[in-house]
Design a protein around this motif. Structure first.
Motif, PDB file in Angstrom:
ATOM      1  N   MET A   1       2.434  -6.695  -0.721  1.00 54.89           N
ATOM      2  CA  MET A   1       3.640  -7.244  -1.329  1.00 54.89           C
ATOM      3  C   MET A   1       3.695  -6.904  -2.801  1.00 54.89           C
ATOM      4  O   MET A   1       2.666  -6.857  -3.483  1.00 54.89           O
ATOM      5  N   GLY A   2       4.908  -6.663  -3.273  1.00 57.24           N
ATOM      6  CA  GLY A   2       5.130  -6.448  -4.692  1.00 57.24           C
ATOM      7  C   GLY A   2       5.618  -7.731  -5.328  1.00 57.24           C
ATOM      8  O   GLY A   2       6.535  -8.382  -4.811  1.00 57.24           O
TER       9      GLY A   2
ATOM     10  N   SER B   1       6.079  -8.321 -15.765  1.00 52.46           N
ATOM     11  CA  SER B   1       4.812  -7.927 -15.154  1.00 52.46           C
ATOM     12  C   SER B   1       5.041  -7.702 -13.667  1.00 52.46           C
ATOM     13  O   SER B   1       5.681  -8.523 -12.990  1.00 52.46           O
ATOM     14  N   VAL B   2       4.527  -6.587 -13.162  1.00 52.36           N
ATOM     15  CA  VAL B   2       4.658  -6.245 -11.743  1.00 52.36           C
ATOM     16  C   VAL B   2       3.279  -5.928 -11.193  1.00 52.36           C
ATOM     17  O   VAL B   2       2.462  -5.277 -11.855  1.00 52.36           O
ATOM     18  N   ALA B   3       3.011  -6.414  -9.979  1.00 49.72           N
ATOM     19  CA  ALA B   3       1.746  -6.139  -9.306  1.00 49.72           C
ATOM     20  C   ALA B   3       1.999  -5.754  -7.864  1.00 49.72           C
ATOM     21  O   ALA B   3       2.977  -6.193  -7.247  1.00 49.72           O
ATOM     22  N   HIS B   4       1.094  -4.947  -7.325  1.00 46.96           N
ATOM     23  CA  HIS B   4       1.111  -4.567  -5.916  1.00 46.96           C
ATOM     24  C   HIS B   4      -0.100  -5.250  -5.278  1.00 46.96           C
ATOM     25  O   HIS B   4      -1.230  -4.784  -5.408  1.00 46.96           O
ATOM     26  N   LEU B   5       0.151  -6.376  -4.619  1.00 46.27           N
ATOM     27  CA  LEU B   5      -0.912  -7.224  -4.086  1.00 46.27           C
ATOM     28  C   LEU B   5      -1.241  -6.826  -2.650  1.00 46.27           C
ATOM     29  O   LEU B   5      -0.349  -6.743  -1.810  1.00 46.27           O
ATOM     30  N   ASP B   6      -2.541  -6.608  -2.386  1.00 41.67           N
ATOM     31  CA  ASP B   6      -2.940  -6.143  -1.062  1.00 41.67           C
ATOM     32  C   ASP B   6      -3.880  -7.098  -0.338  1.00 41.67           C
ATOM     33  O   ASP B   6      -4.253  -6.836   0.807  1.00 41.67           O
ATOM     34  N   SER B   7      -4.268  -8.203  -0.981  1.00 44.49           N
ATOM     35  CA  SER B   7      -5.217  -9.116  -0.350  1.00 44.49           C
ATOM     36  C   SER B   7      -5.118 -10.493  -0.999  1.00 44.49           C
ATOM     37  O   SER B   7      -4.930 -10.591  -2.223  1.00 44.49           O
ATOM     38  N   PRO B   8      -5.277 -11.558  -0.202  1.00 37.74           N
ATOM     39  CA  PRO B   8      -5.319 -12.897  -0.809  1.00 37.74           C
ATOM     40  C   PRO B   8      -6.435 -13.049  -1.830  1.00 37.74           C
ATOM     41  O   PRO B   8      -6.348 -13.895  -2.729  1.00 37.74           O
ATOM     42  N   LYS B   9      -7.477 -12.224  -1.739  1.00 37.56           N
ATOM     43  CA  LYS B   9      -8.631 -12.361  -2.624  1.00 37.56           C
ATOM     44  C   LYS B   9      -8.330 -12.016  -4.080  1.00 37.56           C
ATOM     45  O   LYS B   9      -9.094 -12.396  -4.975  1.00 37.56           O
ATOM     46  N   VAL B  10      -7.241 -11.280  -4.339  1.00 38.59           N
ATOM     47  CA  VAL B  10      -6.928 -10.897  -5.718  1.00 38.59           C
ATOM     48  C   VAL B  10      -5.791 -11.728  -6.303  1.00 38.59           C
ATOM     49  O   VAL B  10      -5.397 -11.506  -7.448  1.00 38.59           O
TER      50      VAL B  10
ATOM     51  N   LEU C   1      -4.595 -14.473  14.333  1.00 35.86           N
ATOM     52  CA  LEU C   1      -3.387 -13.855  14.858  1.00 35.86           C
ATOM     53  C   LEU C   1      -2.263 -13.797  13.828  1.00 35.86           C
ATOM     54  O   LEU C   1      -1.157 -13.379  14.142  1.00 35.86           O
ATOM     55  N   ASP C   2      -2.544 -14.211  12.606  1.00 31.89           N
ATOM     56  CA  ASP C   2      -1.490 -14.282  11.602  1.00 31.89           C
ATOM     57  C   ASP C   2      -1.190 -12.943  10.956  1.00 31.89           C
ATOM     58  O   ASP C   2      -0.287 -12.847  10.133  1.00 31.89           O
ATOM     59  N   GLY C   3      -1.938 -11.918  11.299  1.00 34.75           N
ATOM     60  CA  GLY C   3      -1.718 -10.618  10.709  1.00 34.75           C
ATOM     61  C   GLY C   3      -2.163 -10.590   9.262  1.00 34.75           C
ATOM     62  O   GLY C   3      -3.007 -11.362   8.822  1.00 34.75           O
ATOM     63  N   TYR C   4      -1.564  -9.675   8.496  1.00 30.84           N
ATOM     64  CA  TYR C   4      -1.918  -9.503   7.093  1.00 30.84           C
ATOM     65  C   TYR C   4      -0.862 -10.067   6.146  1.00 30.84           C
ATOM     66  O   TYR C   4      -1.188 -10.611   5.093  1.00 30.84           O
ATOM     67  N   SER C   5       0.410  -9.941   6.502  1.00 31.31           N
ATOM     68  CA  SER C   5       1.484 -10.299   5.583  1.00 31.31           C
ATOM     69  C   SER C   5       1.581 -11.801   5.331  1.00 31.31           C
ATOM     70  O   SER C   5       1.721 -12.238   4.182  1.00 31.31           O
TER      71      SER C   5
END
Length: 350
Positions: free
Chosen positions: A93-94, A106-115, A164-168
């Motif tokens: 998600m952006g 500020s803009v970020a490209h988030l790829d994991s809940p960990k960040v 089963l929640d996937g990634y998004s």
């Protein structure tokens, strides 16, 4: 109920109570997705034609841009930058956060809940002045229903159901949870994520409607966007490699990758070392077919852009040609790029 830090449509938006059986952020996310104001905002956003950005086609007045890759973020000053954006997001998600009083964005490209926790702190650090009360505008675009939407409507959840929640959905829930817990005040303007960003083919397979966006720093407007190789710069391949290398570097654990210097309008790519393991992966995967690479390397194989595999192969070719990272970062110094008169980027001489 604590102090409300999220606003929608000009009104405070209450977060979920601590007695909710769902993980934190879950119920609040569902309520935000159902909010009439945000549903309308998503419809308006989806009605905007996607802008396909390519440097040779842009006018001179619109060439001051900053592009972000996966796990990167940048805070930009409208005095230096006309727009900032990202793309290539499927389950990622952006996130855009803007101070409407100063235009700082500020803009970020988030790829994991960990960040998300540390990443949000990194993003807002230059947006708000000390002791200054301001409501920050928030736009969230990306992700899609990469699993059945029924999984998000369960009243109780077992550990197996959680898988089963996937990634998004888990990523979006974490972002909402972190916004709620922050000391800043956030006004959510756009929430084109999950079901609002999902299209389905005749067989029912799900795909994201949009994979990226760009924000005008002068107006704060946001539009769907995609970028090509001429605009995903500077140092495209090295920055792609750095995303993978950061997973093995404890210094970047839980953090977004810093690339752009706000005050100087410079790109500064900090040295990153790639290991023999990454070279081994490049050598091992280069002979697989495109379809096999998609299945092995993507969280959403059927939803990737046409150039996904091509870009992976370009990264592997670079690793094979330059197996020693010191060739890319001589004397272990960062690679620095300054803006040209035309708005592009060139390597800065020491």
């Amino acid at each position: 109920m604590g102090i409300i830090m999220i606003f929608v449509g000009g009104l405070p938006f209450p977060s979920e109570s601590s007695s909710s059986p769902q993980p934190q952020g879950w119920d609040t996310l569902q309520a935000l997705l159902d909010h009439p104001f945000l549903e309308s905002a998503s419809s308006t956003f989806k009605a905007i034609p996607e802008r396909k950005f390519s440097v040779p086609q842009e006018s001179e007045s619109e060439r001051r841009w900053v592009y972000l890759f996966q796990r990167e973020y940048a805070t930009v000053d409208p005095a230096y930058v006309d727009f900032v954006g990202t793309d290539e997001a499927t389950t990622c998600m952006g996130l855009a956060i803007r101070n409407p009083e100063t235009g700082m964005t500020s803009v970020a490209h988030l790829d994991s809940p960990k960040v998300v926790d540390m990443g949000l702190s990194q993003m807002v650090s230059l947006l708000v002045q000390p002791n200054k009360d301001v409501e920050l505008d928030v736009h969230l675009v990306g992700g899609f229903e990469d699993v059945s939407p029924n999984h998000g409507n369960c009243n109780t959840r077992s550990e197996n159901q959680a898988n089963l929640d996937g990634y998004s959905f888990p990523l979006a829930a974490k972002i909402v949870e972190t916004l709620c817990k922050s000391r800043e005040r956030f006004h959510i303007r756009t929430l084109c994520i999950l079901r609002h960003n999902t299209r389905r083919d005749p067989e029912g397979n799900a795909y994201p409607i949009f994979n990226g966006f760009m924000v005008s720093t002068s107006t704060g407007s946001i539009i769907p966007a995609s970028f090509d190789e001429t605009s995903r710069c500077p140092a495209e391949i090295v920055r792609r490699i750095r995303v993978s290398a950061s997973y093995e570097d404890s210094r970047w654990k839980g953090r977004l990758l810093e690339t752009y210097e706000t005050q100087t309008d410079l790109f500064k790519i900090a040295p990153c070392c790639w290991s023999l393991y990454q070279l081994h992966i490049a050598l091992s995967l280069q002979n697989y077919s495109d379809s096999e690479i998609l299945l092995m390397c993507s969280t959403s194989p059927s939803a990737e852009a046409p150039d996904f595999v091509k870009n992976l192969r370009r990264v592997w070719d670079y690793l094979i040609e330059y197996p020693d990272w010191r060739e890319t970062f001589p004397m272990e110094q960062p690679r620095v790029f300054q803006r040209t008169a035309e708005g592009g980027w060139k390597a800065k001489r020491c």
